[in-house]
Scaffold this active site. Structure first.
Site, PDB file in Angstrom:
ATOM      1  N   HIS A 105       0.829  -1.218   0.000  1.00  0.00           N
ATOM      2  CA  HIS A 105       0.000   0.000   0.000  1.00  0.00           C
ATOM      3  C   HIS A 105       0.860   1.263   0.000  1.00  0.00           C
ATOM      4  CE1 HIS A 105      -3.923  -2.043   0.831  1.00  0.00           C
ATOM      5  NE2 HIS A 105      -3.132  -2.938   1.391  1.00  0.00           N
ATOM      6  N   ASN A 134     -10.267  -2.874   2.578  1.00  0.00           N
ATOM      7  CA  ASN A 134      -9.987  -2.859   1.142  1.00  0.00           C
ATOM      8  C   ASN A 134     -11.279  -2.653   0.368  1.00  0.00           C
ATOM      9  OD1 ASN A 134      -7.213  -3.279   1.257  1.00  0.00           O
ATOM     10  ND2 ASN A 134      -7.387  -5.508   1.097  1.00  0.00           N
TER      11      ASN A 134
HETATM   12 FE1  HDD Z   1      -2.526  -4.828   5.370  1.00  0.00          FE
HETATM   13  C1  HDD Z   1      -1.102  -1.771   5.066  1.00  0.00           C
HETATM   14  C2  HDD Z   1      -5.502  -3.563   4.254  1.00  0.00           C
HETATM   15  C3  HDD Z   1      -3.875  -7.975   5.392  1.00  0.00           C
HETATM   16  C4  HDD Z   1       0.211  -5.972   6.877  1.00  0.00           C
HETATM   17  N1  HDD Z   1      -3.170  -3.018   4.754  1.00  0.00           N
HETATM   18  C5  HDD Z   1      -2.432  -1.887   4.708  1.00  0.00           C
HETATM   19  C6  HDD Z   1      -3.236  -0.804   4.244  1.00  0.00           C
HETATM   20  C7  HDD Z   1      -4.477  -1.315   4.011  1.00  0.00           C
HETATM   21  C8  HDD Z   1      -4.434  -2.705   4.346  1.00  0.00           C
HETATM   22  C9  HDD Z   1      -5.666  -0.550   3.502  1.00  0.00           C
HETATM   23  C10 HDD Z   1      -2.758   0.616   4.010  1.00  0.00           C
HETATM   24  C11 HDD Z   1      -3.019   1.498   5.181  1.00  0.00           C
HETATM   25  C12 HDD Z   1      -2.579   2.891   4.856  1.00  0.00           C
HETATM   26  O1  HDD Z   1      -3.208   3.514   3.993  1.00  0.00           O
HETATM   27  O2  HDD Z   1      -1.601   3.361   5.444  1.00  0.00           O
HETATM   28  N2  HDD Z   1      -4.300  -5.627   4.828  1.00  0.00           N
HETATM   29  C13 HDD Z   1      -5.430  -4.924   4.502  1.00  0.00           C
HETATM   30  C14 HDD Z   1      -6.552  -5.816   4.468  1.00  0.00           C
HETATM   31  C15 HDD Z   1      -6.091  -7.064   4.776  1.00  0.00           C
HETATM   32  C16 HDD Z   1      -4.683  -6.941   5.015  1.00  0.00           C
HETATM   33  C17 HDD Z   1      -7.972  -5.398   4.156  1.00  0.00           C
HETATM   34  C18 HDD Z   1      -6.842  -8.345   4.889  1.00  0.00           C
HETATM   35  C19 HDD Z   1      -8.064  -8.433   5.254  1.00  0.00           C
HETATM   36  N3  HDD Z   1      -1.932  -6.643   5.971  1.00  0.00           N
HETATM   37  C20 HDD Z   1      -2.637  -7.818   5.931  1.00  0.00           C
HETATM   38  C21 HDD Z   1      -1.897  -8.860   6.575  1.00  0.00           C
HETATM   39  C22 HDD Z   1      -0.733  -8.288   7.024  1.00  0.00           C
HETATM   40  C23 HDD Z   1      -0.781  -6.902   6.623  1.00  0.00           C
HETATM   41  C24 HDD Z   1      -2.360 -10.283   6.750  1.00  0.00           C
HETATM   42  C25 HDD Z   1       0.422  -8.882   7.755  1.00  0.00           C
HETATM   43  C26 HDD Z   1       0.421  -9.958   8.446  1.00  0.00           C
HETATM   44  N4  HDD Z   1      -0.724  -4.024   5.810  1.00  0.00           N
HETATM   45  C27 HDD Z   1       0.230  -4.679   6.479  1.00  0.00           C
HETATM   46  C28 HDD Z   1       1.412  -3.794   6.827  1.00  0.00           C
HETATM   47  C29 HDD Z   1       0.968  -2.422   6.262  1.00  0.00           C
HETATM   48  C30 HDD Z   1      -0.377  -2.744   5.642  1.00  0.00           C
HETATM   49  C31 HDD Z   1       2.729  -4.330   6.416  1.00  0.00           C
HETATM   50  C32 HDD Z   1       1.928  -1.700   5.346  1.00  0.00           C
HETATM   51  C33 HDD Z   1       1.911  -0.261   5.780  1.00  0.00           C
HETATM   52  C34 HDD Z   1       1.156  -0.251   6.991  1.00  0.00           C
HETATM   53  O3  HDD Z   1       0.744  -1.506   7.294  1.00  0.00           O
HETATM   54  O4  HDD Z   1       0.927   0.725   7.671  1.00  0.00           O
HETATM   55  O5  HDD Z   1       1.607  -3.732   8.186  1.00  0.00           O
END
Ligand code: HDD
Length: 727
Positions: A111, A184
């Site tokens: 993202h 999402n």
């Molecule tokens: Fe995630 C970012 C949505 C599964 C780990 N995720 C991130 C963002 C969104 C989502 C919208 C961007 C937030 C922003 O605008 O700063 N992610 C989802 C959804 C998931 C999902 C809807 C499943 C239902 N994500 C998911 C899993 C993991 C992560 C299973 C890790 C185990 N996601 C992350 C992250 C991020 C992220 C690495 C990257 C930047 C942040 O968090 O702030 O931690």
């Protein structure tokens, strides 16, 4: 501008500068070191060997260093003599370069490309019987929010129209702390357990040896992983659908994905799934359009949102909830803790509970959009987690990633991340701690009385739902998570034929970019479990000699699930042309009355008109009026617009017929199934572009006679003229 009028003067100027430069390297300071000349409101600062132009604004605050020391010259580093070495003592230059060198923070690992805006959430009715979440208690209550939309796979500079999931993350600054709903635009996810997330993302991102492809899943690694992870097949159906190429953030849904809990004041829990519904309805672009948009305007989505808010057309979404209890969870065909499953809206209707209005752009992109830190662990009293293994893993990952990106456990001191309600705790120090407690006590319990700082409050404090849990520790995927294909099939079969065709085309496109035929074949083998006809069409598109044996499914896919119309975009498209744009191709002499009628009807509908012409400075219509132009023809292809019109004089049409960009403007609109309005001159261009009368279907609206513009704008309410695609 300071152009000496003749060669003699130029030479003299050069000679005097050279003399001045020599004088200075000799250590002799000339009297007029910085010459200032006024040209209109432009001041020319002429130093030795160079000049800069400044708009003269005498009352402006002085430029300073970070220490507040006013700066006299921001153009030249301190040197020993005009052509001599730079001096290390130049703190102005050193501070500036030092700061620049450290401007970047790590982009998000997923993202990375996002766009943030501010707004508010307004509660419709009190939900006190279901949840004690403070923001949902009082009808009409407004809660400040920050929303960040994003793509997933691409880096920060990747184009907006990549085929990808869109993030829809909402930070609610409630009176009882921050609630982050990090969702999402797709209601299910690829994987069931967070431990597979790094594998999924590694497979989707650029391949590690070559560093490409960027922002796309059309490559071997992604499809290799998918073909070996049948649980991903439901989400794959969504990303191969037009959901993954939305028209803009304003026309897409959002989902909390997981099952959460609402908990009321008595400690009673109700399961809840969150939905965002755009008030403008759903709309996507077609794939060819997405590809071209990425070139024509890689910032198409962020520009769209920026322009909508700046023009006062604040996008709105409704927050809806699907509420259910244990009894429903037990009898539901799938496990409500499995994030690869949805609950059809026809089974549990979505109840609207409030509206989200996005009415402010950020003041500073970095400070807000880049530094905003969403964490799924951020919940407030009355909202709780379930044992969804994806959600539980996320609760670790988000907090962890913020430390990496923002560099300090004090990232919540940043204004965009700080609660708007009072907060008090004993957490202290660390990098960049600038909100610091006063007084002597930094621990509790303590006996410092009134000066002893905050205390726990069991009556107002966050209470975790008292769920009974038991069982041996194991690494195991529950049996109830084993059906991977039934809902993929449900999704595919709930689409209109047009949408199904788009999915077939998307699968063929993506798989045709996969080099290894074994991977292509394995995906097709998996698709047979979704739908045999879909698999056959994809196999044909790829040129497979024969259909492979289906991959053995863990659980036989169900054939008895009723279709869910809520899953189709076309069945849920806008009913008005509101919020969309019609691009009108014009040139000198375009009919003033026709243009006025289009603008009147479009305005009445709440849509926008953009004029596209061969020059940017404006054209004169048939009444002699100078019209403002939004785009020069070569920079304003029809992909930028939802519908197009061609209004040209005979002479204008003759000029346009010669231009490739003009012919492409209409042929692209035709191939993207757009509605096209045209007058007599426009007809000449259509003919020249090969869209003569026999090819002009009912998506073509002649702009002749009273009421024609109204008919055209009314036709545009449909998303596209889809029969053109099938024919
Ligand atoms: Fe995630 C970012 C949505 C599964 C780990 N995720 C991130 C963002 C969104 C989502 C919208 C961007 C937030 C922003 O605008 O700063 N992610 C989802 C959804 C998931 C999902 C809807 C499943 C239902 N994500 C998911 C899993 C993991 C992560 C299973 C890790 C185990 N996601 C992350 C992250 C991020 C992220 C690495 C990257 C930047 C942040 O968090 O702030 O931690």
């Amino acid at each position: 501008m300071t152009k000496p009028s003749d060669t003699k003067a130029t030479n003299e100027a050069r000679q005097s500068k050279a003399a001045a430069a020599r004088a200075r390297t000799d250590g002799k300071q000339p009297a007029e070191d910085l010459e200032e000349v006024q040209y209109g409101n432009i001041e020319v600062h002429r130093g030795s060997g160079g000049e800069t132009h400044q708009l003269s604004e005498p009352d402006r605050e002085p430029l300073t260093t970070q220490q507040g020391v006013p700066i006299a010259d921001d153009q030249n580093t301190l040197t020993a003599g005009a052509r001599g070495p730079q001096l290390l003592e130049d703190f102005v230059m050193r501070e500036k370069i030092f700061h620049f060198d450290h401007e970047r923070i790590p982009e998000r690992v997923v993202h990375a490309r996002g766009f943030g805006v501010r707004g508010f959430f307004e509660t419709y009715d009190s939900l006190a019987d279901i949840t004690c979440a403070d923001l949902l208690q009082r009808p009409g209550e407004k809660t400040e929010v920050f929303v960040r939309f994003s793509t997933v796979a691409g880096n920060k500079g990747s184009p907006d129209l990549a085929r990808d999931v869109r993030g829809f993350a909402v930070k609610f600054y409630t009176k009882e702390g921050i609630w982050d709903l990090v969702g999402n635009n797709i209601p299910v996810f690829f994987i069931q357990d967070a431990i597979k997330f790094p594998d999924l993302i590694h497979a989707a991102k650029p391949e590690p040896d070559r560093g490409f492809p960027q922002a796309q899943t059309a490559h071997d690694n992604f499809w290799d992983f998918i073909s070996l992870m049948p649980e991903s097949m439901h989400m794959v159906m969504w990303i191969m659908s037009d959901r993954a190429i939305p028209r803009s953030f304003r026309f897409m849904e959002g989902f909390g994905v997981h099952t959460f809990r609402f908990v009321n004041a008595k400690g009673r829990s109700t399961f809840v799934k969150f939905h965002w519904k755009p008030k403008l309805g759903l709309q996507s672009v077609v794939w060819d359009e997405a590809v071209k948009l990425n070139g024509a305007d890689p910032d198409f989505h962020r520009r769209d949102l920026w322009n909508a808010i700046k023009s006062g057309a604040s996008p709105e979404y409704e927050l809806g909830v699907q509420l259910f209890d244990d009894e429903f969870a037990d009898r539901f065909e799938f496990d409500v803790l499995d994030a690869t499953k949805l609950i059809p809206e026809e089974q549990i209707p979505v109840r609207p509970i409030g509206r989200l209005v996005l009415d402010q752009t950020v003041d500073n992109f970095f400070a807000e959009t880049e530094q905003v830190a969403f964490c799924t662990q951020n919940v407030v009293r009355g909202i709780d987690f379930t044992n969804d293994p994806l959600l539980q893993g996320r609760n670790f990952s988000y907090l962890d990633t913020q430390l990496k990106r923002l560099g300090s456990p004090n990232f919540m001191h940043l204004p965009v991340n700080a609660p708007r309600c009072p907060f008090a705790h004993f957490q202290q120090d660390g990098h960049m701690a600038f909100i610091n407690p006063k007084g002597r006590a930094n621990y509790e319990p303590n006996s410092w009385g009134a000066e002893g700082g905050p205390r726990e409050d069991p009556s107002r404090g966050y209470q975790t739902f008292r769920e009974q849990v038991s069982g041996p520790k194991r690494r195991i995927r529950p049996e109830s998570f084993a059906d991977h294909y039934s809902q993929a099939r449900l999704f595919y079969r709930s689409q209109t034929p047009t949408e199904q065709l788009h999915m077939v085309n998307a699968l063929v496109f993506e798989l045709s970019k996969v080099d290894k035929s074994a991977i292509r074949e394995r995906v097709v083998a998996s698709l047979i479990n979704v739908d045999a006809q879909l698999a056959t069409q994809v196999a044909e598109g790829l040129g497979l000699a024969s259909l492979p044996e289906p991959l053995p499914p863990a659980v036989e896919p169900r054939d008895d699930l009723p279709e869910s119309p809520a899953l189709s975009i076309i069945k849920n498209g806008p009913t008005r042309f509101t919020g969309r744009r019609v691009g009108v191709l014009v040139d000198d002499g375009s009919d003033a009355d026709t243009l006025a009628a289009i603008m009147r009807e479009a305005n009445a509908e709440g849509s926008m008109v953009a004029l596209i012409a061969p020059t940017r400075e404006g054209i004169h219509d048939s009444a002699g009026d100078l019209l403002e132009i939004a785009e020069k023809l070569e920079g304003g292809p029809s992909v930028l617009f939802d519908a197009v019109a061609v209004v040209l004089s005979q002479a204008g049409a003759r000029r346009m017929c010669m231009k490739f960009a003009a012919r492409e403007f209409v042929t692209d609109a035709h191939h993207h199934f757009k509605f096209v309005g045209y007058d007599e001159g426009g007809e000449l261009l259509l003919d020249a572009a090969g869209i003569g009368q026999p090819r002009r279907d009912d998506g073509y609206v002649p702009l002749a006679g009273g009421g024609a513009a109204a008919t055209f704008i009314a036709a545009c309410r449909e998303l596209r003229y889809w029969p053109r695609q099938i024919s």
